[in-house]
Enzyme design. Sequence first.
Site, mmCIF file in Angstrom:
data_model
loop_
_atom_site.group_PDB
_atom_site.id
_atom_site.type_symbol
_atom_site.label_atom_id
_atom_site.label_comp_id
_atom_site.label_asym_id
_atom_site.label_seq_id
_atom_site.Cartn_x
_atom_site.Cartn_y
_atom_site.Cartn_z
ATOM 1 N N GLU A 1 -54.379 -64.476 61.801
ATOM 2 C CA GLU A 1 -54.045 -63.808 63.059
ATOM 3 C C GLU A 1 -54.416 -64.673 64.248
ATOM 4 O O GLU A 1 -55.313 -65.514 64.171
ATOM 5 C CB GLU A 1 -54.729 -62.440 63.150
ATOM 6 C CG GLU A 1 -56.217 -62.455 62.883
ATOM 7 C CD GLU A 1 -57.038 -61.982 64.069
ATOM 8 O OE1 GLU A 1 -56.631 -62.306 65.215
ATOM 9 O OE2 GLU A 1 -58.066 -61.320 63.853
ATOM 10 N N ARG B 1 -65.013 -58.769 60.230
ATOM 11 C CA ARG B 1 -63.923 -58.702 59.261
ATOM 12 C C ARG B 1 -62.551 -58.864 59.921
ATOM 13 O O ARG B 1 -61.582 -58.217 59.551
ATOM 14 C CB ARG B 1 -63.985 -57.388 58.473
ATOM 15 C CG ARG B 1 -65.252 -57.223 57.652
ATOM 16 C CD ARG B 1 -65.209 -55.958 56.823
ATOM 17 N NE ARG B 1 -64.110 -55.986 55.856
ATOM 18 C CZ ARG B 1 -64.155 -56.595 54.687
ATOM 19 N NH1 ARG B 1 -65.248 -57.255 54.319
ATOM 20 N NH2 ARG B 1 -63.112 -56.560 53.883
ATOM 21 N N CYS C 1 -55.265 -71.285 61.066
ATOM 22 C CA CYS C 1 -55.648 -72.317 60.100
ATOM 23 C C CYS C 1 -56.986 -72.978 60.424
ATOM 24 O O CYS C 1 -57.825 -73.154 59.537
ATOM 25 C CB CYS C 1 -54.549 -73.371 59.957
ATOM 26 S SG CYS C 1 -54.222 -74.368 61.432
ATOM 27 N N HIS D 1 -51.572 -78.207 61.916
ATOM 28 C CA HIS D 1 -51.953 -77.377 60.775
ATOM 29 C C HIS D 1 -53.055 -78.074 59.989
ATOM 30 O O HIS D 1 -52.971 -79.270 59.697
ATOM 31 C CB HIS D 1 -50.770 -77.115 59.848
ATOM 32 C CG HIS D 1 -51.144 -76.312 58.644
ATOM 33 N ND1 HIS D 1 -51.744 -75.072 58.753
ATOM 34 C CD2 HIS D 1 -51.063 -76.577 57.312
ATOM 35 C CE1 HIS D 1 -52.005 -74.601 57.545
ATOM 36 N NE2 HIS D 1 -51.604 -75.491 56.657
ATOM 37 N N ASP E 1 -54.910 -74.771 50.742
ATOM 38 C CA ASP E 1 -54.311 -74.387 52.017
ATOM 39 C C ASP E 1 -54.617 -72.919 52.273
ATOM 40 O O ASP E 1 -53.774 -72.053 52.099
ATOM 41 C CB ASP E 1 -52.801 -74.642 51.966
ATOM 42 C CG ASP E 1 -52.154 -74.491 53.328
ATOM 43 O OD1 ASP E 1 -52.880 -74.210 54.299
ATOM 44 O OD2 ASP E 1 -50.922 -74.654 53.427
#
Length: 287
Positions: free
Chosen positions: A52, A77, A82, A119, A136
Amino acid sequence: MSKPADAAYHWNGAALDLDAYLTRIGYTGPRTPTLSVLRELVAAHTTAVPFENLEAVLGRPVSLDLEALRDKLIRRRRGGYCYENVTLFAAALERFGFGVTGLSGRVTMGSGGLRPATHALLRITVSDDDRAWLADVGFGAGPSEPYPLVERPDEFLLGGWRFRLERTRDELGGDQWVLHQFASAGWVDRYTFTLEPQYRIDYEVGNHFVSTSPRSPFTQRPYVQRFLPGVHHTLDGRTLTTEYPDGTSDSRELDLTELGKVLGEVFDIDISEADTEALIAAPWATR
């Protein structure tokens, strides 16, 4: 006397509350740097921690400091994108004794043109296998397994999802790897990457661009993902999509009044009523 290793080349594993992290992802197995343990850790993290970008959409700082990651991803939580997921995962792997090297990829998803290398993924070595492995955990769409860093032009399955790994050359003749995935649009190239090592400071630079630049898609609209065995949920702005390993998918447009409920029930992300209202009031919601 040998020179001590520069801490900047490591992942601050000693500063991680490992017990809290393992409780968060539901891992109770051995703490050894073996391939079987790596498989379990990747599966646990990718299916427990959602992807998110809500803080960036709200214009708030996104920190890669381990204490900030502990507060957000473990204690509260929440999820992360990434750089957050990979930084936390790398610290845990370092505590287990794995060899961990950061890598950087250019997300393409079938589009042309040069994309920034924003990324993060990891090259990992284990104690009981001579191959290098890729993990990943921060893409949001799996895979929920590590895979060996060897060219595999024929499709292979990871957790039931279809992938191909191709080794090519970039514009300057250097080695470049391309990960392909099969989804609702058919086969697409997910991203390209090289084996040039990336360090925490490199991820800090990429994280700053992703979380603050008006050119970053992550500052423009909510982008949330939840990856589970056999199903992948995505919220892209108002569009909620559910995809399956066979390439089928369902999608619908959300009414903004549903946003908080969908974040909680579909993506396991609980945000306050005030933050939900702030997201609905942000510019993306009126475009």
